[in-house]
Design a protein around this motif. Structure first.
Motif, PDB file in Angstrom:
ATOM      1  N   ALA A 208     128.191  95.016 -17.853  1.00 47.12           N
ATOM      2  CA  ALA A 208     126.743  94.839 -17.915  1.00 47.12           C
ATOM      3  C   ALA A 208     126.044  96.141 -17.512  1.00 47.12           C
ATOM      4  O   ALA A 208     126.582  96.932 -16.740  1.00 47.12           O
ATOM      5  CB  ALA A 208     126.310  93.708 -16.981  1.00 47.12           C
ATOM      6  N   PHE A 209     124.838  96.330 -18.052  1.00 45.82           N
ATOM      7  CA  PHE A 209     124.014  97.484 -17.655  1.00 45.82           C
ATOM      8  C   PHE A 209     122.666  96.962 -17.188  1.00 45.82           C
ATOM      9  O   PHE A 209     121.922  96.357 -17.957  1.00 45.82           O
ATOM     10  CB  PHE A 209     123.852  98.453 -18.824  1.00 45.82           C
ATOM     11  N   VAL A 210     122.360  97.197 -15.900  1.00 39.76           N
ATOM     12  CA  VAL A 210     121.058  96.807 -15.346  1.00 39.76           C
ATOM     13  C   VAL A 210     120.169  98.042 -15.370  1.00 39.76           C
ATOM     14  O   VAL A 210     120.317  98.949 -14.542  1.00 39.76           O
ATOM     15  CB  VAL A 210     121.195  96.256 -13.915  1.00 39.76           C
ATOM     16  N   LEU A 241     124.244  91.829 -22.604  1.00 33.05           N
ATOM     17  CA  LEU A 241     124.775  92.349 -21.338  1.00 33.05           C
ATOM     18  C   LEU A 241     123.877  93.430 -20.734  1.00 33.05           C
ATOM     19  O   LEU A 241     124.240  94.050 -19.741  1.00 33.05           O
ATOM     20  CB  LEU A 241     126.184  92.920 -21.545  1.00 33.05           C
ATOM     21  N   THR A 242     122.718  93.676 -21.342  1.00 36.14           N
ATOM     22  CA  THR A 242     121.777  94.652 -20.783  1.00 36.14           C
ATOM     23  C   THR A 242     120.569  93.908 -20.221  1.00 36.14           C
ATOM     24  O   THR A 242     120.067  92.958 -20.817  1.00 36.14           O
ATOM     25  CB  THR A 242     121.313  95.664 -21.845  1.00 36.14           C
ATOM     26  N   PHE A 243     120.103  94.364 -19.069  1.00 33.49           N
ATOM     27  CA  PHE A 243     118.987  93.703 -18.375  1.00 33.49           C
ATOM     28  C   PHE A 243     117.999  94.785 -17.920  1.00 33.49           C
ATOM     29  O   PHE A 243     118.405  95.911 -17.610  1.00 33.49           O
ATOM     30  CB  PHE A 243     119.503  92.942 -17.148  1.00 33.49           C
ATOM     31  N   GLU A 244     116.726  94.432 -17.891  1.00 30.78           N
ATOM     32  CA  GLU A 244     115.706  95.367 -17.409  1.00 30.78           C
ATOM     33  C   GLU A 244     114.994  94.770 -16.204  1.00 30.78           C
ATOM     34  O   GLU A 244     114.561  93.610 -16.246  1.00 30.78           O
ATOM     35  CB  GLU A 244     114.699  95.697 -18.514  1.00 30.78           C
ATOM     36  N   GLU A 250     114.642  94.871  -4.936  1.00 32.12           N
ATOM     37  CA  GLU A 250     114.228  93.544  -5.417  1.00 32.12           C
ATOM     38  C   GLU A 250     114.653  93.313  -6.855  1.00 32.12           C
ATOM     39  O   GLU A 250     115.034  92.210  -7.237  1.00 32.12           O
ATOM     40  CB  GLU A 250     112.714  93.369  -5.279  1.00 32.12           C
ATOM     41  N   GLY A 251     114.588  94.377  -7.666  1.00 35.00           N
ATOM     42  CA  GLY A 251     115.037  94.265  -9.050  1.00 35.00           C
ATOM     43  C   GLY A 251     116.507  93.895  -9.120  1.00 35.00           C
ATOM     44  O   GLY A 251     116.916  93.052  -9.928  1.00 35.00           O
ATOM     45  N   GLY A 252     117.318  94.509  -8.271  1.00 35.58           N
ATOM     46  CA  GLY A 252     118.739  94.185  -8.234  1.00 35.58           C
ATOM     47  C   GLY A 252     119.003  92.754  -7.815  1.00 35.58           C
ATOM     48  O   GLY A 252     119.853  92.063  -8.394  1.00 35.58           O
ATOM     49  N   ARG A 253     118.251  92.294  -6.803  1.00 33.35           N
ATOM     50  CA  ARG A 253     118.417  90.901  -6.360  1.00 33.35           C
ATOM     51  C   ARG A 253     118.043  89.929  -7.480  1.00 33.35           C
ATOM     52  O   ARG A 253     118.709  88.914  -7.684  1.00 33.35           O
ATOM     53  CB  ARG A 253     117.525  90.635  -5.143  1.00 33.35           C
ATOM     54  N   SER A 254     116.956  90.241  -8.187  1.00 35.87           N
ATOM     55  CA  SER A 254     116.428  89.301  -9.176  1.00 35.87           C
ATOM     56  C   SER A 254     117.368  89.065 -10.355  1.00 35.87           C
ATOM     57  O   SER A 254     117.287  88.029 -11.020  1.00 35.87           O
ATOM     58  CB  SER A 254     115.079  89.811  -9.705  1.00 35.87           C
ATOM     59  N   VAL A 255     118.270  90.004 -10.617  1.00 34.22           N
ATOM     60  CA  VAL A 255     119.117  89.903 -11.804  1.00 34.22           C
ATOM     61  C   VAL A 255     120.534  89.416 -11.479  1.00 34.22           C
ATOM     62  O   VAL A 255     121.342  89.187 -12.385  1.00 34.22           O
ATOM     63  CB  VAL A 255     119.169  91.287 -12.515  1.00 34.22           C
ATOM     64  N   ASP A 272     120.888 103.548  -7.378  1.00 38.83           N
ATOM     65  CA  ASP A 272     121.567 103.004  -6.202  1.00 38.83           C
ATOM     66  C   ASP A 272     120.763 101.901  -5.522  1.00 38.83           C
ATOM     67  O   ASP A 272     121.333 100.999  -4.901  1.00 38.83           O
ATOM     68  CB  ASP A 272     121.849 104.125  -5.193  1.00 38.83           C
ATOM     69  N   ARG A 273     119.432 101.960  -5.634  1.00 35.26           N
ATOM     70  CA  ARG A 273     118.612 100.917  -5.005  1.00 35.26           C
ATOM     71  C   ARG A 273     118.797  99.581  -5.718  1.00 35.26           C
ATOM     72  O   ARG A 273     118.860  98.521  -5.079  1.00 35.26           O
ATOM     73  CB  ARG A 273     117.139 101.337  -5.000  1.00 35.26           C
ATOM     74  N   VAL A 274     118.873  99.613  -7.040  1.00 35.17           N
ATOM     75  CA  VAL A 274     119.160  98.392  -7.800  1.00 35.17           C
ATOM     76  C   VAL A 274     120.540  97.867  -7.405  1.00 35.17           C
ATOM     77  O   VAL A 274     120.731  96.660  -7.183  1.00 35.17           O
ATOM     78  CB  VAL A 274     119.089  98.656  -9.319  1.00 35.17           C
TER      79      VAL A 274
END
Length: 358
Positions: A208-210, A241-244, A250-255, A272-274
Motif C-alpha cells: 500500500a502507498f499512503v 492500494l493507494t490512499f490520500e 492524524e492522517g496516518g491514524r485515520s487510514v 515519517d509523521r504519517v
C-alpha cells in the motif's frame, strides 16, 4: 647591581616602541618590496599569481618569503574591486533555520563554501518577500560571489526579481518560469522507487502507498516512483492500494483500518509523521510491526524515525547534499545556471521491515 637594572630598563624600554609599531602598523606592499629588494609592481604581480617571464623563480620566492615573514595580508576591499566580487556567498532562506532537520541545508552550504575559501552569509526571512528583497540587495552591496535561495520544502516559487543581478541557484525549490535559475532539488521519483523497493526486496508483493492530499512535487514524484518499482518487479499497479490523507500523524491514524482491510503486507508512507500515526493505530489494534505488517517512511525526520518502536526504516531527504551542491554550483564556472539538478534520496535501514516475508 643598580647599574645593571638601569641598563636592563633602557634595553627593555628601547624595544617597546619597535614592538608596538610592528603590531599597530599594517604591513604594506611597499614593506614587502623593500624586504625582497624588488618593486611594488613585481610584488603585486606575484601576489596575483601572474605568470610574467621577467619575474625569475628566485625573485618570486623572495617575494613569497617576505610575505610570510612580514605576515602580509592583502586588502580584501581592493581585491573585491579588482575581481568584481568578494569571498562571500549569500544564502536566503524562508524558515529553514527553524524547520525540523532542514538546517542541514545550511550545514552543507557552509561546508562547500569553506572548502573553497568562501564565507557563507545567511538571511532567514520567514517567507517575507520584502525582507527577501532587502536581504538580496544587501548581499549585492557586499558583492557576494553568488546567492543560494532556499525553501524548507520542495515546491515551485516565484523567483525574487533582485536575483536577476547575481549568479543564483535555487535549493529545494524551482522557479515557475522558463529559464529560471538552476534548481537543486531532491529526486522524488527515485526516492519513491527506493522506498517501494525496500519492501519488494523483502518479499512483499501487496504494498500500500499512503500519500498526501497536498499537491506537490513530493506527492506526484513519490507516487510515480512507487508505480515504477512495482512495474519493474512485474506487479500491476492497483489503485485500491493507494490512499490520500493529511500529511501528519492524524492522517496516518485515520487510514490504519483501511490499510489493514486492504490486505497489504507492506506500506510505504508519504512521510515519517504519517508512518508514526499508522504505527500508533495499528499497534493499538494488535498488529505487530514488522511481524504482521512492514512500514517504510520518507524524510528521515530522525527525532521521529529513530525513536519509534521498532525504529522506522525510511528514505532520507538529502538536505545536507542540497545545500552543498547549491554552493558548489555557484562556484563552478562551468556549471549550467538553468534547469534542474536532482539529488539522490538515500535509504535509511532500521527495523520496521520484516527480514524475509513469506
Amino acid at each position: 647591581m643598580n647599574q645593571r637594572k638601569s641598563t636592563d630598563a633602557k634595553e627593555e624600554g628601547a624595544s617597546k616602541p619597535h614592538s608596538i609599531k610592528n603590531e599597530s602598523k599594517p604591513v604594506t606592499l611597499k614593506d614587502v618590496a623593500q624586504r625582497a629588494h624588488t618593486s611594488v609592481s613585481t610584488v603585486s604581480l606575484v601576489m596575483n599569481n601572474k605568470k610574467v617571464s621577467r619575474i625569475s623563480p628566485e625573485v618570486r620566492e623572495k617575494v613569497l618569503e617576505s610575505i610570510r615573514a612580514l605576515g602580509y595580508r592583502p586588502n580584501a576591499m581592493a581585491q573585491n574591486l579588482v575581481r568584481g566580487y568578494s569571498q562571500f556567498i549569500g544564502l536566503v532562506t524562508d524558515s529553514i533555520a527553524t524547520a525540523p532537520f532542514a538546517g542541514q541545508i545550511i550545514h552543507g552550504a557552509q561546508n562547500a563554501a569553506w572548502e573553497q575559501g568562501y564565507v557563507l552569509l545567511i538571511a532567514n526571512t520567514e517567507g517575507n518577500r520584502g525582507l527577501e528583497d532587502e536581504a538580496i540587495r544587501m548581499f549585492l552591496r557586499y558583492k557576494v560571489r553568488g546567492i543560494a535561495f532556499s525553501t524548507w520544502y520542495h515546491h515551485s516559487i516565484e523567483v525574487p526579481k533582485p536575483l536577476e543581478n547575481v549568479r543564483t541557484v535555487l535549493v529545494n525549490c524551482f522557479g515557475n518560469k522558463k529559464n529560471s535559475p538552476l534548481a537543486i532539488v531532491p529526486d522524488e521519483i527515485q526516492g519513491g522507487r527506493t522506498a517501494t523497493q525496500l519492501l519488494l526486496e523483502r518479499g512483499h508483493s501487496k504494498i500500500a502507498f499512503v500519500n498526501t492530499r497536498a499537491e506537490s512535487p513530493a506527492k506526484t514524484g513519490r507516487l510515480d516512483g512507487y508505480k515504477q518499482a512495482l512495474k519493474e518487479s512485474g506487479i500491476t499497479f492497483d489503485p485500491s492500494l493507494t490512499f490520500e490523507v493529511e500529511p501528519n500523524q492524524e492522517g496516518g491514524r485515520s487510514v490504519a483500518r483501511r490499510v489493514k482491510d486492504s490486505g497489504a503486507t507492506g506500506v510505504f508512507c508519504h512521510n515519517d509523521r504519517v508512518a508514526m500515526g499508522l504505527y500508533d493505530e495499528l499497534q493499538r489494534g494488535g498488529s505487530r510491526i514488522p511481524d504482521d505488517i512492514s512500514i517504510v517512511g520518507f524524510d528521515d525526520q530522525e527525532i521521529i524515525a529513530a525513536h519509534l518502536s521498532p525504529p522506522l526504516t525510511t528514505v532520507a531527504l538529502p538536505h545536507y547534499q542540497l545545500g552543498y551542491e547549491g554552493v558548489k554550483a555557484i562556484l563552478n564556472e562551468d556549471a549550467p545556471m538553468t534547469g534542474k539538478q536532482l539529488v539522490v534520496c538515500p535509504p535509511v535501514i532500521r527495523a520496521s521491515v520484516a527480514t524475509n516475508w513469506q
